[in-house]
Motif scaffolding. Structure first.
Motif, PDB file in Angstrom:
ATOM      1  N   LEU A 113       0.862  -1.185   0.000  1.00 49.42           N
ATOM      2  CA  LEU A 113       0.000   0.000   0.000  1.00 49.42           C
ATOM      3  C   LEU A 113       0.892   1.225   0.000  1.00 49.42           C
ATOM      4  O   LEU A 113       1.583   1.502   0.979  1.00 49.42           O
ATOM      5  CB  LEU A 113      -0.912   0.010   1.222  1.00 49.42           C
ATOM      6  N   PHE A 137      -1.531  -1.994  -4.030  1.00 47.06           N
ATOM      7  CA  PHE A 137      -2.498  -0.902  -3.909  1.00 47.06           C
ATOM      8  C   PHE A 137      -1.752   0.425  -3.993  1.00 47.06           C
ATOM      9  O   PHE A 137      -0.843   0.686  -3.196  1.00 47.06           O
ATOM     10  CB  PHE A 137      -3.225  -0.978  -2.568  1.00 47.06           C
ATOM     11  N   SER A 139      -2.174   4.748  -4.394  1.00 49.92           N
ATOM     12  CA  SER A 139      -3.099   5.854  -4.166  1.00 49.92           C
ATOM     13  C   SER A 139      -3.636   6.447  -5.462  1.00 49.92           C
ATOM     14  O   SER A 139      -4.813   6.784  -5.556  1.00 49.92           O
ATOM     15  CB  SER A 139      -2.409   6.941  -3.343  1.00 49.92           C
ATOM     16  N   LYS A 146      -3.188   7.652   1.844  1.00 48.82           N
ATOM     17  CA  LYS A 146      -2.896   7.551   3.280  1.00 48.82           C
ATOM     18  C   LYS A 146      -2.607   8.950   3.831  1.00 48.82           C
ATOM     19  O   LYS A 146      -2.005   9.746   3.126  1.00 48.82           O
ATOM     20  CB  LYS A 146      -1.658   6.661   3.497  1.00 48.82           C
ATOM     21  N   VAL A 155      -8.549  -1.485   1.317  1.00 53.06           N
ATOM     22  CA  VAL A 155      -7.598  -2.599   1.337  1.00 53.06           C
ATOM     23  C   VAL A 155      -8.171  -3.772   2.126  1.00 53.06           C
ATOM     24  O   VAL A 155      -8.088  -4.930   1.692  1.00 53.06           O
ATOM     25  CB  VAL A 155      -6.255  -2.142   1.927  1.00 53.06           C
TER      26      VAL A 155
END
Length: 230
Positions: A113, A137, A139, A146, A155
């Motif tokens: 992520l 993953f 953005s 985040k 997620v």
């Protein structure tokens, strides 16, 4: 959507300043020379001021670099700046890669992520380490950044797992706090510590969604910018 698989743990890793090491002063100097703006690494620079929108996919490459430079940047020059930017965030942390390879060899489930603009995603798309992850993953693809709760919720839904069965490793205290608030087993990355020991350290919940404490490791410092973390 209901989460249907709650039996096995996922290991969720950040990219910048975790899997990759921070850009070197020489990296920043090369980018500064190319764009004509000094001090891009400073938290208050235009590089970071507009990074959230770039990571979120709200700005194109030429729009972002035009805002950074304060002058119109055409797509060809923007593509070159993206290459320099991608290169400076591409120095692997070999100790972390060793841990990832060990987790993969043991059959553990790995996901990534990262707050990352689309151009950098393309730049890193063929990196060998990406094959270690079952899910990636970013953005810019999700249009979520985040430390928003929404990106972690996305997620969790995609992984079909309860929060307490996700061990999340990130260098940003803000990201750790956001993940912790959702019940994720969030652990602040410290490059001076042994990551393999951090992952098995006691005091975290095993298989529960609430009731554990995220631990800030001694000596850990925030990443390059308080505005946005890769």
């Amino acid at each position: 959507m209901a989460r249907i698989d709650s039996s096995r743990r996922w290991y969720l890793f950040d990219y910048g300043n975790v899997i990759s090491t921070p850009p070197t002063p020489q990296d920043w100097d090369a980018l500064a020379e190319a764009i004509g703006i000094p001090g891009l690494q400073e938290p208050t620079s235009t590089y970071w001021l507009h990074r959230y929108a770039y990571d979120a996919g709200s700005l194109s490459s030429d729009e972002y670099w035009s805002l950074v430079s304060g002058a119109r940047v055409n797509p060809v020059r923007a593509a070159w700046l993206d290459i320099l930017d991608g290169n400076q965030w591409s120095h692997p942390n070999l100790e972390v890669l060793d841990v990832l390879e060990d987790l993969d060899a043991r059959g553990e489930r790995l996901a990534l992520l990262s707050n990352m603009p689309a151009a950098m995603v393309s730049h890193l798309g063929d990196a060998p380490w990406t094959k270690l992850f079952q899910h990636l993953f970013f953005s810019s693809s999700l249009r979520l950044v985040k430390p928003s709760a929404a990106i972690f919720e996305h997620v969790l839904t995609e992984l079909a797992v309860d929060p307490g069965l996700v061990t999340f490793v990130d260098d940003s205290p803000a990201n750790i706090a956001a993940a912790h608030s959702l019940g994720i087993d969030a652990r602040l990355f410290d490059p001076s510590s042994d990551l393999s020991r951090t992952l098995v350290a006691p005091g975290r919940a095993q298989g529960t969604a609430r009731g554990f404490e995220a631990v800030a490791l001694p000596g850990a410092e925030p990443a390059v910018s308080a505005l946005i973390q890769e």
